[in-house]
Design an enzyme around this catalytic site. Structure first.
Site, PDB file in Angstrom:
ATOM      1  N   CYS A 110       0.868  -1.203  -0.040  1.00 48.36           N
ATOM      2  CA  CYS A 110       0.010   0.075  -0.018  1.00 48.36           C
ATOM      3  C   CYS A 110       0.814   1.208   0.056  1.00 48.36           C
ATOM      4  CB  CYS A 110      -0.889  -0.041   1.175  1.00 48.36           C
ATOM      5  SG  CYS A 110      -1.966   1.646   1.326  1.00 48.36           S
ATOM      6  N   HIS A 153      -9.416  -3.211  -3.025  1.00 45.10           N
ATOM      7  CA  HIS A 153      -8.354  -2.781  -2.069  1.00 45.10           C
ATOM      8  C   HIS A 153      -8.516  -1.128  -1.835  1.00 45.10           C
ATOM      9  CE1 HIS A 153      -3.810  -1.959  -0.609  1.00 45.10           C
ATOM     10  NE2 HIS A 153      -4.177  -0.737  -0.785  1.00 45.10           N
ATOM     11  N   GLU A 154      -9.177  -0.470  -3.179  1.00 40.51           N
ATOM     12  CA  GLU A 154      -9.273   0.967  -3.110  1.00 40.51           C
ATOM     13  C   GLU A 154     -10.603   1.296  -2.479  1.00 40.51           C
ATOM     14  OE1 GLU A 154      -5.514   1.013  -4.637  1.00 40.51           O
ATOM     15  OE2 GLU A 154      -6.701   2.659  -3.495  1.00 40.51           O
ATOM     16  N   HIS A 157     -10.153   1.376   1.125  1.00 41.78           N
ATOM     17  CA  HIS A 157      -9.533   2.646   1.628  1.00 41.78           C
ATOM     18  C   HIS A 157     -10.713   3.732   1.945  1.00 41.78           C
ATOM     19  CE1 HIS A 157      -5.338   2.386   1.866  1.00 41.78           C
ATOM     20  NE2 HIS A 157      -5.104   2.028   0.427  1.00 41.78           N
TER      21      HIS A 157
END
Ligand code: K2U
Ligand code: NI
Length: 185
Positions: A110, A153-154, A157
């Protein structure tokens, strides 16, 4: 242009805060942010530019990572057919997903984490994603492989979730039920 100094690191509250939905039409500020995030990924994958500005290579970048709590992220990568996927997803959602999981055998990294965190990160192997373009056009994409992993993954966030939150604390490399590792390119 976004530089590494603009990317917040672990411990910064923005990484643990849920980003807010964006309203359309996007403000000039939001359009610039979207464009700057995608530009970062493109720059970071250009060896000369990355070297010149000390950029860590990335295939995804979420607004939380540049201290903006707006529900948008950029992706810039090729899919397994060599098709370029390059876009900013606004108000992204996963509308359906496979039961089967996948993971990157070497683990995930990351841009906001300046250390290695070993372990398998379980992800849905296939997803149907919905999002809006910066012009407010609704898109629906079926993703698998690294694009599917990057999207998850995004999206994490935007929800204040870090990749290592998913790693098995007792045994980071424990087999993930009903999963198939991402094939190396
Ligand atoms: O969000 C970020 O910090 C960018 C991440 C995105 C990402 C991590 C793991 C798996 C998929 C996406 C990375 O820095 S992008 C770097 C990278 C490049 C190629 C393959 C995997 C990760
Ligand atoms: Ni990340």
């Amino acid at each position: 242009m976004i530089l590494m100094k603009d990317i917040v690191r672990e411990g910064h509250p923005a990484l643990r805060t849920r980003a807010q939905e964006v309203t359309f039409p996007l403000s000039e500020e939001d359009r610039k942010l979207a464009s700057d995030m995608l530009e970062y990924l493109i720059n970071s994958q250009d060896p000369e530019i990355a070297e010149k500005y000390g950029l860590r290579s990335g295939i995804g970048l979420a607004a939380n990572q540049v201290n903006s709590l707006k529900r948008m992220f950029a992706l810039h990568l090729e899919d397994d057919k060599g098709e370029l996927l390059s876009f900013v997803a606004v108000n992204p959602k996963i509308v359906s997903h496979s039961v089967e999981k996948t993971y990157i055998p070497s683990g995930e990294g990351c841009l906001s984490v300046d250390r290695q965190v070993p372990g398998y990160v379980p992800r849905y192997a296939r997803i149907t994603a919905k999002f809006f373009t910066i012009d407010g056009e609704e898109k629906k994409l079926r993703l698998k492989g690294l694009p599917a992993i990057a999207f998850q993954h995004e999206l994490d966030h935007l929800n204040g979730v870090m990749f290592y939150d998913h790693i098995n604390k007792e045994n980071p490399f424990a087999e993930i039920p009903d999963s198939c590792p991402l094939e190396r390119e």
